[in-house]
Design a protein around this motif. Structure first.
Motif, PDB file in Angstrom:
ATOM      1  N   ARG A  27     -21.791   2.802 -21.474  1.00 28.44           N
ATOM      2  CA  ARG A  27     -20.360   3.765 -21.259  1.00 28.44           C
ATOM      3  C   ARG A  27     -20.782   4.858 -19.889  1.00 28.44           C
ATOM      4  O   ARG A  27     -19.529   5.484 -19.546  1.00 28.44           O
ATOM      5  CB  ARG A  27     -20.145   4.489 -22.183  1.00 28.44           C
ATOM      6  CG  ARG A  27     -20.091   3.659 -23.750  1.00 28.44           C
ATOM      7  CD  ARG A  27     -18.536   3.177 -23.807  1.00 28.44           C
ATOM      8  NE  ARG A  27     -18.519   2.388 -25.024  1.00 28.44           N
ATOM      9  CZ  ARG A  27     -17.671   2.717 -26.249  1.00 28.44           C
ATOM     10  NH1 ARG A  27     -17.282   3.839 -26.007  1.00 28.44           N
ATOM     11  NH2 ARG A  27     -17.724   2.276 -27.009  1.00 28.44           N
ATOM     12  N   ASP A  78     -12.585   6.889 -35.741  1.00 29.06           N
ATOM     13  CA  ASP A  78     -12.675   8.088 -34.890  1.00 29.06           C
ATOM     14  C   ASP A  78     -13.543   8.847 -35.062  1.00 29.06           C
ATOM     15  O   ASP A  78     -13.294  10.174 -35.256  1.00 29.06           O
ATOM     16  CB  ASP A  78     -11.209   8.635 -35.027  1.00 29.06           C
ATOM     17  CG  ASP A  78     -10.858   9.444 -33.751  1.00 29.06           C
ATOM     18  OD1 ASP A  78     -11.291   9.286 -32.782  1.00 29.06           O
ATOM     19  OD2 ASP A  78      -9.816  10.319 -33.985  1.00 29.06           O
ATOM     20  N   ARG A  82     -15.884   7.487 -29.314  1.00 33.01           N
ATOM     21  CA  ARG A  82     -15.776   7.368 -30.665  1.00 33.01           C
ATOM     22  C   ARG A  82     -15.611   5.799 -31.232  1.00 33.01           C
ATOM     23  O   ARG A  82     -15.318   4.961 -30.410  1.00 33.01           O
ATOM     24  CB  ARG A  82     -14.258   7.755 -30.935  1.00 33.01           C
ATOM     25  CG  ARG A  82     -13.757   9.321 -30.464  1.00 33.01           C
ATOM     26  CD  ARG A  82     -14.525  10.282 -31.177  1.00 33.01           C
ATOM     27  NE  ARG A  82     -14.134  11.394 -31.077  1.00 33.01           N
ATOM     28  CZ  ARG A  82     -14.587  12.579 -30.404  1.00 33.01           C
ATOM     29  NH1 ARG A  82     -15.747  12.511 -29.651  1.00 33.01           N
ATOM     30  NH2 ARG A  82     -14.132  13.715 -30.294  1.00 33.01           N
ATOM     31  N   LEU A  83     -16.207   5.798 -32.249  1.00 30.25           N
ATOM     32  CA  LEU A  83     -16.134   4.585 -32.875  1.00 30.25           C
ATOM     33  C   LEU A  83     -14.750   4.168 -33.302  1.00 30.25           C
ATOM     34  O   LEU A  83     -13.984   4.905 -34.062  1.00 30.25           O
ATOM     35  CB  LEU A  83     -16.984   4.765 -34.182  1.00 30.25           C
ATOM     36  CG  LEU A  83     -18.638   4.636 -33.848  1.00 30.25           C
ATOM     37  CD1 LEU A  83     -19.247   5.236 -35.228  1.00 30.25           C
ATOM     38  CD2 LEU A  83     -19.268   3.480 -33.380  1.00 30.25           C
ATOM     39  N   GLU A  84     -14.175   3.145 -32.728  1.00 31.16           N
ATOM     40  CA  GLU A  84     -13.034   2.698 -33.097  1.00 31.16           C
ATOM     41  C   GLU A  84     -12.566   2.824 -34.392  1.00 31.16           C
ATOM     42  O   GLU A  84     -13.324   2.554 -35.329  1.00 31.16           O
ATOM     43  CB  GLU A  84     -12.619   1.170 -32.358  1.00 31.16           C
ATOM     44  CG  GLU A  84     -13.184   0.937 -31.169  1.00 31.16           C
ATOM     45  CD  GLU A  84     -12.019   0.759 -30.198  1.00 31.16           C
ATOM     46  OE1 GLU A  84     -10.956   0.235 -30.747  1.00 31.16           O
ATOM     47  OE2 GLU A  84     -12.236   1.266 -29.012  1.00 31.16           O
ATOM     48  N   LYS A  85     -11.267   2.898 -34.907  1.00 29.92           N
ATOM     49  CA  LYS A  85     -10.654   3.248 -36.051  1.00 29.92           C
ATOM     50  C   LYS A  85     -11.271   4.195 -37.021  1.00 29.92           C
ATOM     51  O   LYS A  85     -10.436   5.144 -37.351  1.00 29.92           O
ATOM     52  CB  LYS A  85     -10.845   1.802 -37.121  1.00 29.92           C
ATOM     53  CG  LYS A  85      -9.884   0.907 -36.153  1.00 29.92           C
ATOM     54  CD  LYS A  85     -10.075  -0.469 -37.368  1.00 29.92           C
ATOM     55  CE  LYS A  85      -8.944  -1.443 -36.610  1.00 29.92           C
ATOM     56  NZ  LYS A  85      -9.345  -2.715 -36.820  1.00 29.92           N
TER      57      LYS A  85
END
Ligand SMILES: [Zn+2]
Length: 146
Positions: free
Chosen positions: A120, A49, A44-47
Protein backbone atom coordinates in the motif's frame (compact mmCIF):
# COMPACT_ATOMS: atom_id res chain seq x y z
CA UNK A 1 -1.68 10.44 12.87
CA UNK A 2 -3.08 7.19 14.21
CA UNK A 3 -1.53 4.96 16.85
CA UNK A 4 -2.22 1.38 17.81
CA UNK A 5 -0.93 0.09 21.08
CA UNK A 6 -1.04 -3.56 22.13
CA UNK A 7 0.19 -5.06 25.35
CA UNK A 8 1.03 -8.66 26.14
CA UNK A 9 3.09 -10.91 28.33
CA UNK A 10 4.73 -14.28 28.03
CA UNK A 11 6.61 -16.66 30.26
CA UNK A 12 9.82 -17.81 28.65
CA UNK A 13 13.28 -19.04 29.52
CA UNK A 14 16.68 -18.18 28.14
CA UNK A 15 20.36 -18.12 28.97
CA UNK A 16 23.21 -15.89 27.86
CA UNK A 17 26.13 -17.78 26.40
CA UNK A 18 29.58 -16.46 27.38
CA UNK A 19 28.08 -14.31 30.10
CA UNK A 20 30.09 -14.07 33.29
CA UNK A 21 27.35 -14.35 35.88
CA UNK A 22 24.10 -16.05 36.78
CA UNK A 23 22.43 -15.10 33.47
CA UNK A 24 24.63 -17.77 31.85
CA UNK A 25 22.35 -20.43 33.41
CA UNK A 26 18.88 -21.25 32.15
CA UNK A 27 16.30 -19.09 33.92
CA UNK A 28 12.88 -17.72 33.18
CA UNK A 29 11.09 -14.41 33.17
CA UNK A 30 7.57 -13.14 32.84
CA UNK A 31 8.33 -10.88 29.92
CA UNK A 32 6.04 -7.98 29.13
CA UNK A 33 5.82 -6.40 25.75
CA UNK A 34 4.14 -3.42 24.17
CA UNK A 35 3.81 -2.63 20.51
CA UNK A 36 3.15 0.94 19.44
CA UNK A 37 2.47 1.23 15.72
CA UNK A 38 1.92 4.59 14.07
CA UNK A 39 0.76 5.59 10.61
CA UNK A 40 -0.71 8.76 9.17
CA UNK A 41 -3.85 6.72 8.61
CA UNK A 42 -4.01 2.94 8.85
CA UNK A 43 -5.60 1.07 5.97
CA UNK A 44 -8.88 -0.49 7.01
CA UNK A 45 -9.87 -4.10 6.66
CA UNK A 46 -12.89 -3.95 4.34
CA UNK A 47 -16.33 -4.38 5.94
CA UNK A 48 -14.86 -4.67 9.45
CA UNK A 49 -13.63 -1.08 9.12
CA UNK A 50 -10.83 -1.97 11.48
CA UNK A 51 -7.18 -1.26 10.98
CA UNK A 52 -4.86 -3.68 12.64
CA UNK A 53 -6.24 -6.51 14.72
CA UNK A 54 -4.76 -6.18 18.20
CA UNK A 55 -4.78 -9.96 18.38
CA UNK A 56 -2.36 -10.20 15.45
CA UNK A 57 0.24 -8.19 17.37
CA UNK A 58 -0.43 -9.82 20.72
CA UNK A 59 -0.14 -13.19 18.97
CA UNK A 60 3.57 -12.47 18.57
CA UNK A 61 3.97 -12.43 22.34
CA UNK A 62 1.59 -15.37 22.74
CA UNK A 63 3.73 -17.48 20.41
CA UNK A 64 6.71 -16.98 22.75
CA UNK A 65 4.78 -18.13 25.81
CA UNK A 66 6.26 -21.19 27.53
CA UNK A 67 9.16 -21.33 25.09
CA UNK A 68 12.91 -21.55 25.42
CA UNK A 69 14.42 -18.55 23.65
CA UNK A 70 17.85 -19.35 22.26
CA UNK A 71 20.53 -18.12 19.90
CA UNK A 72 21.16 -20.21 16.78
CA UNK A 73 24.62 -21.11 18.14
CA UNK A 74 23.11 -22.71 21.28
CA UNK A 75 23.20 -26.21 19.76
CA UNK A 76 22.11 -27.96 22.97
CA UNK A 77 18.53 -26.75 22.62
CA UNK A 78 18.47 -27.49 18.89
CA UNK A 79 18.98 -31.19 19.61
CA UNK A 80 15.52 -32.59 18.85
CA UNK A 81 16.34 -35.75 20.85
CA UNK A 82 16.62 -33.66 24.00
CA UNK A 83 14.13 -30.81 23.47
CA UNK A 84 10.84 -30.52 21.64
CA UNK A 85 11.54 -28.29 18.62
CA UNK A 86 8.11 -26.62 19.12
CA UNK A 87 9.28 -25.43 22.51
CA UNK A 88 12.36 -23.63 21.22
CA UNK A 89 12.46 -20.30 19.37
CA UNK A 90 15.66 -19.00 17.79
CA UNK A 91 16.28 -15.30 18.33
CA UNK A 92 18.46 -13.24 16.00
CA UNK A 93 22.01 -12.47 17.06
CA UNK A 94 24.51 -14.12 19.37
CA UNK A 95 22.29 -14.39 22.46
CA UNK A 96 18.58 -14.28 23.37
CA UNK A 97 19.13 -10.95 25.11
CA UNK A 98 16.30 -8.49 25.62
CA UNK A 99 17.74 -6.55 22.64
CA UNK A 100 17.40 -9.57 20.38
CA UNK A 101 13.97 -10.52 21.72
CA UNK A 102 12.87 -7.00 20.77
CA UNK A 103 14.43 -7.38 17.30
CA UNK A 104 12.59 -10.68 16.86
CA UNK A 105 9.28 -9.08 17.85
CA UNK A 106 9.87 -6.15 15.46
CA UNK A 107 10.55 -8.56 12.58
CA UNK A 108 7.31 -10.42 13.31
CA UNK A 109 5.34 -7.14 13.51
CA UNK A 110 6.63 -6.16 10.06
CA UNK A 111 5.44 -9.56 8.78
CA UNK A 112 2.00 -9.00 10.31
CA UNK A 113 1.69 -5.64 8.53
CA UNK A 114 3.00 -7.06 5.25
CA UNK A 115 0.46 -9.88 5.51
CA UNK A 116 -2.52 -7.65 6.28
CA UNK A 117 -1.87 -4.72 3.97
CA UNK A 118 0.66 -5.65 1.29
CA UNK A 119 1.98 -3.05 -1.14
CA UNK A 120 0.00 0.00 0.00
CA UNK A 121 3.02 2.27 0.19
CA UNK A 122 2.17 3.28 3.73
CA UNK A 123 4.86 4.35 6.15
CA UNK A 124 4.63 2.75 9.57
CA UNK A 125 6.60 3.55 12.65
CA UNK A 126 6.80 0.41 14.77
CA UNK A 127 8.03 0.51 18.32
CA UNK A 128 8.35 -2.39 20.69
CA UNK A 129 9.18 -2.25 24.36
CA UNK A 130 10.26 -5.50 25.96
CA UNK A 131 10.39 -5.69 29.73
CA UNK A 132 12.59 -8.49 31.00
CA UNK A 133 12.29 -7.76 34.72
CA UNK A 134 10.53 -5.19 36.89
CA UNK A 135 13.25 -2.65 36.22
CA UNK A 136 14.78 -3.61 32.86
CA UNK A 137 13.27 -2.47 29.59
CA UNK A 138 14.51 -2.32 26.05
CA UNK A 139 12.88 -0.24 23.38
CA UNK A 140 13.51 -0.75 19.67
CA UNK A 141 11.88 1.04 16.80
CA UNK A 142 11.80 0.76 13.05
CA UNK A 143 10.36 2.74 10.19
CA UNK A 144 9.07 0.67 7.29
CA UNK A 145 7.17 1.39 4.12
CA UNK A 146 4.80 -1.39 3.13
ZN1 LIG B 1 17.19 -13.26 31.78
Amino acid sequence: METIKAHGKFHAAHRQLDYDGKCAYVHGHTWRGTFVVRAERFPRLEKLDMSLDFGALKGIFKFLDHKMLIAARDATFLNADLFEPEGVVVMPGENPSVENVAAYCLDRAVEVLEGLFPGRGIEYHIEVVIQETDNNFFLAERRVEI
